[in-house]
Design an enzyme around this catalytic site. Sequence first.
Site, mmCIF file in Angstrom:
data_model
loop_
_atom_site.group_PDB
_atom_site.id
_atom_site.type_symbol
_atom_site.label_atom_id
_atom_site.label_comp_id
_atom_site.label_asym_id
_atom_site.label_seq_id
_atom_site.Cartn_x
_atom_site.Cartn_y
_atom_site.Cartn_z
ATOM 1 C CB CYS A 1 -4.006 -26.544 8.933
ATOM 2 S SG CYS A 1 -4.931 -26.802 10.467
ATOM 3 C CG ASP B 1 -6.182 -5.736 2.087
ATOM 4 O OD1 ASP B 1 -5.847 -5.304 3.206
ATOM 5 O OD2 ASP B 1 -6.767 -5.035 1.232
ATOM 6 C CG HIS C 1 -7.534 -23.924 11.769
ATOM 7 N ND1 HIS C 1 -7.948 -25.151 11.292
ATOM 8 C CD2 HIS C 1 -8.663 -23.206 11.989
ATOM 9 C CE1 HIS C 1 -9.274 -25.164 11.218
ATOM 10 N NE2 HIS C 1 -9.727 -24.005 11.648
ATOM 11 C CG ASP D 1 -0.223 0.006 2.524
ATOM 12 O OD1 ASP D 1 1.024 0.029 2.534
ATOM 13 O OD2 ASP D 1 -0.895 -0.013 3.566
ATOM 14 C CB CYS E 1 -7.063 -30.041 11.326
ATOM 15 S SG CYS E 1 -7.917 -28.523 11.821
ATOM 16 C CB CYS F 1 -8.852 -28.330 8.359
ATOM 17 S SG CYS F 1 -7.593 -27.062 8.150
#
Length: 441
Positions: free
Chosen positions: A391, A350, A420, A153, A394, A389
């Site tokens: 990740c 975002d 996660h 930005d 998990c 999931c």
Amino acid sequence: AVPRRVRRSRRIRGAPSPPESPSRDDPAPAENRTLPPKDRRFKPLTPPPPASEFPPYEPRGFFRYELIHQSKKSAARVGRIHTPHGVIETPGYVAVGTNGALKAVPHQELAAAGLDLMFANTYHLMLQPGSDLVASAGGLHEFIGRDGPIITDSGGFQVFSLARPNAEDGLEMKSRRATKQKGGDGLLIRTNEHGVLFRSYRDGSSVVLTPESSVEAQKSLGADIIIPLDELPPYHIDRAVLERSVYLSHRWEARSLKAHLRDVRQQAMYAVIHGGVDRDLRRMSVEYLTSLPFDGFAIGGSLGKDTAELVELLGHLMPQLPKDRPNHLLGIGDVRSILGSIPHGVDTFDSTFPTRNARHGQLMTRTRGTFNIQRAENASLHEPVCPQCACSLCKTHTASYLHHLFRANEPTAVTLATAHNLHYMGWLMRTQREKILSDEV
């Protein structure tokens, strides 16, 4: 009070010295150490430079938007943004790495989560470690070891959040609240046609930010997508004041674009559409900024008091944007807003929302919805947080183990929870793309 010895003034590191004689194209001050006082003869509704002062828009070989599928049910679309550092699948969530790093997890986790684009903040990076140091390392990609796309930005959002807190500030100004780095008087010193003067939260020094110096800092950082300097007015604002702010943003963005076009460096620049929730001002902003050769368009400023007003605004605004270029919704990343925005054709979003929530134990799941792992009933939940999931949390651990880590204040708790939630956002965007491809959205 800040000690006198640190009350020095500086321009952004890496920024060029301004011209000796300010002009309409580049009214940056000749004095390096501060911002000139406001010129009271200058009319705040002075129009920005006309499109005739710019070259016509032409697609760039290093950056383009590819439409994959336009939904038959809505304005939702699936596409790809091609950048020098890879492809961004859209619609897509953009994780925020404020200082060039995601909080609690390495940025390599984004690829594992299926997230292509990372957001970094020019304001923070220009204060520490400095854009010149990043440039000496070969740019932000080399400095942080990332081979995927990055967007930076202008620094404007953070600068205007430094102003004195106001009782009428909307949610977009929540960062104006007093902190240990920033007292109740704020750190924003002065804003005028030339740019912004503010005090560094790190050492108290005065820093000048202009459209040209913001672009130069982003050139030093070397992100794939950069943003021009703009002003961020609050939600509760008088219409006349908002109109003056839109005109100022347009003049700043035109100056930013001219600085960018002088030295493109395989970077794309997105305009920032302004106007708050005023439809006429939004239309004016779209008409002017789309007449200039920007590579994409971000929707910024105040986006409404809630999701309903945001979605209503997008219903009015999005049909006016060019379809051959990408768009981005600034600062929006909660699930409800994303799901409400995608049918209007928004490409990328975002927000710190998913990662910030993770640091407070709020987990986003497919099976349980969003829940707080720190609640007492999760102490004996000996099963994965979300069986579907992929990740590491998990796949390897139980909810009860994560509950224990949070209660014990173990840093690993935040790492697992953050990874996660990033995986959840990757799954959410992937399923939305699939639904658009099948015309379900």
